[in-house]
Design a protein around this motif. Structure first.
Motif, PDB file in Angstrom:
ATOM      1  N   LEU A 189      37.221  46.032  36.290  1.00 42.88           N
ATOM      2  CA  LEU A 189      37.276  45.580  34.899  1.00 42.88           C
ATOM      3  C   LEU A 189      38.697  45.172  34.522  1.00 42.88           C
ATOM      4  CD1 LEU A 189      35.702  45.275  32.226  1.00 42.88           C
ATOM      5  CD2 LEU A 189      36.292  47.633  31.704  1.00 42.88           C
ATOM      6  N   ILE A 190      39.670  46.024  34.878  1.00 43.80           N
ATOM      7  CA  ILE A 190      41.063  45.710  34.573  1.00 43.80           C
ATOM      8  C   ILE A 190      41.517  44.461  35.329  1.00 43.80           C
ATOM      9  CG2 ILE A 190      43.434  46.547  34.789  1.00 43.80           C
ATOM     10  CD1 ILE A 190      41.824  47.885  32.572  1.00 43.80           C
ATOM     11  N   PHE A 191      41.107  44.349  36.587  1.00 47.51           N
ATOM     12  CA  PHE A 191      41.483  43.186  37.393  1.00 47.51           C
ATOM     13  C   PHE A 191      40.901  41.910  36.794  1.00 47.51           C
ATOM     14  CE2 PHE A 191      41.617  40.296  40.952  1.00 47.51           C
ATOM     15  CZ  PHE A 191      42.749  40.671  41.655  1.00 47.51           C
ATOM     16  N   GLY A 192      39.637  41.966  36.364  1.00 44.90           N
ATOM     17  CA  GLY A 192      39.007  40.810  35.742  1.00 44.90           C
ATOM     18  C   GLY A 192      39.701  40.414  34.450  1.00 44.90           C
ATOM     19  N   ILE A 193      40.103  41.406  33.648  1.00 40.73           N
ATOM     20  CA  ILE A 193      40.831  41.112  32.407  1.00 40.73           C
ATOM     21  C   ILE A 193      42.153  40.429  32.737  1.00 40.73           C
ATOM     22  CG2 ILE A 193      42.035  42.169  30.457  1.00 40.73           C
ATOM     23  CD1 ILE A 193      39.834  44.291  30.397  1.00 40.73           C
ATOM     24  N   GLY A 194      42.809  40.905  33.798  1.00 40.61           N
ATOM     25  CA  GLY A 194      44.053  40.268  34.220  1.00 40.61           C
ATOM     26  C   GLY A 194      43.851  38.823  34.621  1.00 40.61           C
ATOM     27  N   MET A 195      42.723  38.531  35.270  1.00 38.32           N
ATOM     28  CA  MET A 195      42.437  37.141  35.649  1.00 38.32           C
ATOM     29  C   MET A 195      42.188  36.279  34.418  1.00 38.32           C
ATOM     30  SD  MET A 195      40.095  37.482  39.093  1.00 38.32           S
ATOM     31  CE  MET A 195      39.878  35.705  39.143  1.00 38.32           C
ATOM     32  N   VAL A 196      41.509  36.847  33.410  1.00 39.21           N
ATOM     33  CA  VAL A 196      41.274  36.090  32.178  1.00 39.21           C
ATOM     34  C   VAL A 196      42.589  35.778  31.486  1.00 39.21           C
ATOM     35  CG1 VAL A 196      40.257  36.216  29.876  1.00 39.21           C
ATOM     36  CG2 VAL A 196      38.946  36.991  31.847  1.00 39.21           C
ATOM     37  N   ALA A 197      43.513  36.741  31.511  1.00 40.24           N
ATOM     38  CA  ALA A 197      44.790  36.568  30.814  1.00 40.24           C
ATOM     39  C   ALA A 197      45.770  35.708  31.598  1.00 40.24           C
ATOM     40  CB  ALA A 197      45.411  37.937  30.525  1.00 40.24           C
ATOM     41  N   THR A 198      45.506  35.473  32.880  1.00 44.48           N
ATOM     42  CA  THR A 198      46.431  34.701  33.719  1.00 44.48           C
ATOM     43  C   THR A 198      45.737  33.430  34.164  1.00 44.48           C
ATOM     44  OG1 THR A 198      47.307  36.814  34.540  1.00 44.48           O
ATOM     45  CG2 THR A 198      47.978  34.827  35.716  1.00 44.48           C
ATOM     46  N   ARG A 199      45.918  32.360  33.423  1.00 46.93           N
ATOM     47  CA  ARG A 199      45.220  31.099  33.711  1.00 46.93           C
ATOM     48  C   ARG A 199      46.149  30.184  34.506  1.00 46.93           C
ATOM     49  NH1 ARG A 199      40.772  30.771  30.431  1.00 46.93           N
ATOM     50  NH2 ARG A 199      40.107  29.272  32.018  1.00 46.93           N
ATOM     51  N   THR A 200      46.143  30.335  35.824  1.00 48.02           N
ATOM     52  CA  THR A 200      46.956  29.507  36.703  1.00 48.02           C
ATOM     53  C   THR A 200      46.084  29.014  37.857  1.00 48.02           C
ATOM     54  OG1 THR A 200      47.640  31.328  38.146  1.00 48.02           O
ATOM     55  CG2 THR A 200      48.975  30.923  36.162  1.00 48.02           C
ATOM     56  N   PRO A 201      46.540  27.977  38.577  1.00 46.03           N
ATOM     57  CA  PRO A 201      45.777  27.522  39.758  1.00 46.03           C
ATOM     58  C   PRO A 201      45.603  28.634  40.791  1.00 46.03           C
ATOM     59  CG  PRO A 201      47.377  25.849  39.108  1.00 46.03           C
ATOM     60  CD  PRO A 201      47.665  27.061  38.267  1.00 46.03           C
ATOM     61  N   ALA A 202      46.581  29.526  40.896  1.00 47.40           N
ATOM     62  CA  ALA A 202      46.475  30.613  41.873  1.00 47.40           C
ATOM     63  C   ALA A 202      45.329  31.555  41.521  1.00 47.40           C
ATOM     64  CB  ALA A 202      47.792  31.386  41.945  1.00 47.40           C
ATOM     65  N   THR A 203      45.151  31.874  40.236  1.00 43.53           N
ATOM     66  CA  THR A 203      44.055  32.766  39.853  1.00 43.53           C
ATOM     67  C   THR A 203      42.704  32.105  40.060  1.00 43.53           C
ATOM     68  OG1 THR A 203      44.243  32.046  37.546  1.00 43.53           O
ATOM     69  CG2 THR A 203      45.444  34.032  38.180  1.00 43.53           C
ATOM     70  N   GLU A 204      42.652  30.769  39.954  1.00 46.56           N
ATOM     71  CA  GLU A 204      41.402  30.081  40.250  1.00 46.56           C
ATOM     72  C   GLU A 204      41.033  30.239  41.722  1.00 46.56           C
ATOM     73  OE1 GLU A 204      39.151  28.612  38.246  1.00 46.56           O
ATOM     74  OE2 GLU A 204      40.388  29.501  36.665  1.00 46.56           O
ATOM     75  N   ARG A 205      42.053  30.233  42.593  1.00 47.39           N
ATOM     76  CA  ARG A 205      41.788  30.454  44.011  1.00 47.39           C
ATOM     77  C   ARG A 205      41.338  31.889  44.267  1.00 47.39           C
ATOM     78  NH1 ARG A 205      46.374  27.045  44.360  1.00 47.39           N
ATOM     79  NH2 ARG A 205      47.783  28.805  44.660  1.00 47.39           N
ATOM     80  N   VAL A 206      41.926  32.839  43.526  1.00 48.94           N
ATOM     81  CA  VAL A 206      41.493  34.234  43.638  1.00 48.94           C
ATOM     82  C   VAL A 206      40.039  34.368  43.190  1.00 48.94           C
ATOM     83  CG1 VAL A 206      41.840  36.589  42.761  1.00 48.94           C
ATOM     84  CG2 VAL A 206      43.814  35.178  43.358  1.00 48.94           C
ATOM     85  N   LYS A 207      39.693  33.657  42.124  1.00 46.70           N
ATOM     86  CA  LYS A 207      38.312  33.689  41.642  1.00 46.70           C
ATOM     87  C   LYS A 207      37.363  33.124  42.695  1.00 46.70           C
ATOM     88  CE  LYS A 207      35.427  31.968  37.864  1.00 46.70           C
ATOM     89  NZ  LYS A 207      35.404  31.167  36.616  1.00 46.70           N
ATOM     90  N   GLU A 208      37.777  32.047  43.369  1.00 46.59           N
ATOM     91  CA  GLU A 208      36.950  31.488  44.436  1.00 46.59           C
ATOM     92  C   GLU A 208      36.783  32.485  45.584  1.00 46.59           C
ATOM     93  OE1 GLU A 208      38.657  27.837  45.659  1.00 46.59           O
ATOM     94  OE2 GLU A 208      38.205  26.772  43.797  1.00 46.59           O
ATOM     95  N   PHE A 209      37.844  33.259  45.859  1.00 46.14           N
ATOM     96  CA  PHE A 209      37.756  34.282  46.906  1.00 46.14           C
ATOM     97  C   PHE A 209      36.693  35.312  46.557  1.00 46.14           C
ATOM     98  CE2 PHE A 209      39.066  38.629  48.023  1.00 46.14           C
ATOM     99  CZ  PHE A 209      38.952  38.554  49.412  1.00 46.14           C
ATOM    100  N   PHE A 210      36.715  35.797  45.315  1.00 44.77           N
ATOM    101  CA  PHE A 210      35.734  36.803  44.918  1.00 44.77           C
ATOM    102  C   PHE A 210      34.331  36.219  44.837  1.00 44.77           C
ATOM    103  CE2 PHE A 210      39.466  39.215  43.305  1.00 44.77           C
ATOM    104  CZ  PHE A 210      39.219  40.383  44.012  1.00 44.77           C
ATOM    105  N   GLN A 211      34.237  34.942  44.518  1.00 43.73           N
ATOM    106  CA  GLN A 211      32.925  34.289  44.560  1.00 43.73           C
ATOM    107  C   GLN A 211      32.396  34.303  45.990  1.00 43.73           C
ATOM    108  OE1 GLN A 211      31.083  33.047  41.947  1.00 43.73           O
ATOM    109  NE2 GLN A 211      29.447  32.705  43.451  1.00 43.73           N
ATOM    110  N   GLY A 212      33.289  34.069  46.952  1.00 41.00           N
ATOM    111  CA  GLY A 212      32.895  34.138  48.355  1.00 41.00           C
ATOM    112  C   GLY A 212      32.485  35.536  48.770  1.00 41.00           C
ATOM    113  N   VAL A 213      33.238  36.554  48.314  1.00 40.03           N
ATOM    114  CA  VAL A 213      32.884  37.943  48.629  1.00 40.03           C
ATOM    115  C   VAL A 213      31.507  38.272  48.065  1.00 40.03           C
ATOM    116  CG1 VAL A 213      33.484  40.365  48.200  1.00 40.03           C
ATOM    117  CG2 VAL A 213      35.280  38.722  48.766  1.00 40.03           C
ATOM    118  N   PHE A 214      31.257  37.823  46.833  1.00 41.77           N
ATOM    119  CA  PHE A 214      29.967  38.083  46.196  1.00 41.77           C
ATOM    120  C   PHE A 214      28.836  37.437  46.992  1.00 41.77           C
ATOM    121  CE2 PHE A 214      26.617  36.696  43.249  1.00 41.77           C
ATOM    122  CZ  PHE A 214      26.249  37.907  42.702  1.00 41.77           C
ATOM    123  N   GLU A 215      29.017  36.178  47.386  1.00 41.59           N
ATOM    124  CA  GLU A 215      27.958  35.475  48.110  1.00 41.59           C
ATOM    125  C   GLU A 215      27.722  36.075  49.493  1.00 41.59           C
ATOM    126  OE1 GLU A 215      29.016  31.377  48.109  1.00 41.59           O
ATOM    127  OE2 GLU A 215      28.758  31.133  45.940  1.00 41.59           O
TER     128      GLU A 215
END
Length: 444
Positions: A189-215
């Motif tokens: 939850l805290i990590f997700g909040i940090g991603m919401v608060a940090t809007r950079t191209p790097a965090t988008e890549r981190v989001k894609e990583f977790f999307q891959g982990v989920f899939e």
């Protein structure tokens, strides 16, 4: 969400043409019936102490069932972490997260309170604890003394403020290694909040990583679920072959009151919530949720049922993934209406059996702690038993009396898990309707 043009998936990971395979929930039901009939037949004609039956359950059916559950639990941590991080990150902003989280919390507290009130009312009305034969009860307690002592000891390791402190992990790797689901969820939850608060191209890549982990996690779980009908047959066979109907007869009053309370909550409260606050037909809701309901009943674990719940929420109930992932992942541990109801019924049942007359204030205390217990109890088989022992000690009921109900706990565990998972899906329906105006995350 499933991509267009892909073959229809029956169960998990089995791509088949429409109508050419039996659906997962029917195969699960078939496995349940086969296991139940075979187990009861073995119990009646051979007896629980037959050497061949002991060998069969010890070396074949019990290991098969346990391996299946362990495979699911092995994948739960990466699934929960990635799903919750994505669910939070896809909210778009902190305000949307706050609105969805607030609606989820309000639903959890209100519906859990209703569940506990139903349970306490029926126990006070029918008083099943007054009708137990003391000799039979003493025999049951003696037979389960060793396991009861272990549960009571675990209930004394921490509670109240210490439990709240332990939710915050000092080492998330150690928390994951020890299967501390609440601590892992807090970090996610805290990590997700940090991603919401940090809007950079790097965090988008981190989001894609977790999307891959989920899939990847879902793909692996899809394969494991294909074994579910066989594992269900083995788990139910063990229960029926070793215990038969004897324990149900001896504790018929307690089991009957618990199941009646759960039935009222399932068939009355959830349909009203889905219709009035979710804007969905109860028939459509139960039809869409049936796969998760059967999986919940057979696995006795909200965590193990989470992949199925995520699937039916998106594919059958057509709920927004950003809402369903958040609500269902949180709900697998924090929205356990059935557990709260079961804990209240069991504490009052044991109080009646031991002749402990609880005052109205004490019963309100039990209700409050049961609501908290439903939020903080691990979503695994028998996860509520230490909480029950702790509540018993709080109100002056001998916690060792939990041995009285251990023999029937498996059946009631299966039933209350159905309530827990269905409650999570109902919460997702309600929160999704209230969140329709909330903007999705900007993924550009």
């Amino acid at each position: 969400m499933p991509r267009r043009g892909r073959p229809r998936t029956v169960g998990f990971g089995v791509a088949v043409a429409r109508g050419n395979a039996m659906s997962l929930h029917l195969r699960l039901l078939l496995g349940f019936v086969v296991g139940l009939v075979a187990g009861l037949a073995a119990h009646v004609f051979a007896g629980a102490d037959a050497p061949w039956l002991q060998a069969l359950t010890s070396y074949v059916t019990q290991p098969v069932g346990q391996i299946f559950l362990r495979l699911l639990f092995m994948l739960v941590i990466p699934l929960i972490f990635s799903a919750l991080v994505l669910g939070v990150a896809e909210m778009g902003d902190i305000r949307s997260l706050g609105r969805v989280g607030g609606r989820t919390l309000i639903y959890t507290v209100v519906v859990s309170s209703i569940a506990v009130v139903i349970g306490l009312t029926l126990v006070n009305l029918f008083r099943p604890g007054d009708g137990i034969d003391p000799a039979v009860a003493q025999s049951l307690i003696s037979d389960a003394a060793e396991r009861a002592d272990t549960i009571v000891a675990s209930s004394r390791q921490g509670g109240g403020v210490s439990l709240l402190v332990q939710i915050v992990p000092d080492n998330v790797v150690r928390a994951a290694a020890s299967n501390d689901i609440l601590a892992v969820m807090f970090f996610a939850l805290i990590f997700g909040i940090g991603m919401v608060a940090t809007r950079t191209p790097a965090t988008e890549r981190v989001k894609e990583f977790f999307q891959g982990v989920f899939e990847v996690s879902m793909t692996l779980i899809h394969g494991v679920i294909r074994l579910a009908p066989y594992a269900v047959a083995c788990l139910v066979f063990n229960l029926a072959a070793l215990f038969g109907w004897d324990l149900l007869v001896k504790l018929a009053g307690y089991v009957g009151v618990a199941l009646l309370a759960m039935s009222i909550h399932f068939f009355v409260v959830y349909p009203l919530a889905v219709r009035w606050f979710g804007g969905m037909s109860p028939l459509a809701f139960f039809r869409g949720a049936q796969e998760a309901i059967v999986m919940a009943f057979t696995s006795s674990s909200s965590n193990a049922t989470l992949p199925t719940a995520l699937k039916v929420a998106e594919e059958e109930l057509r709920l927004p993934p950003r809402i369903s992932r958040f609500v269902l992942t949180i709900g697998a541990t924090a929205n356990q209406n059935g557990t709260a109801l079961f804990e209240g019924v069991t504490v009052l049942f044991l109080a009646q059996f031991f002749g402990v007359d609880l005052t109205l204030w004490q019963q309100l205390t039990v209700m409050f702690v049961c609501i908290l217990g439903g939020i903080g109890t691990a979503g695994v088989p028998s996860g509520s038993l230490p909480v029950i022992a702790m509540i018993c000690a709080m109100v002056g009921v001998p916690p060792e009396g939990i041995g009285l109900i251990l023999g029937v706990d498996r059946l009631l565990d299966m039933s209350r898990t159905v309530l827990n998972v269905t409650g999570d899906l109902a919460a997702a329906v309600v929160v999704s309707r209230g969140s329709e105006a909330d903007p999705p995350a900007d993924t550009a």
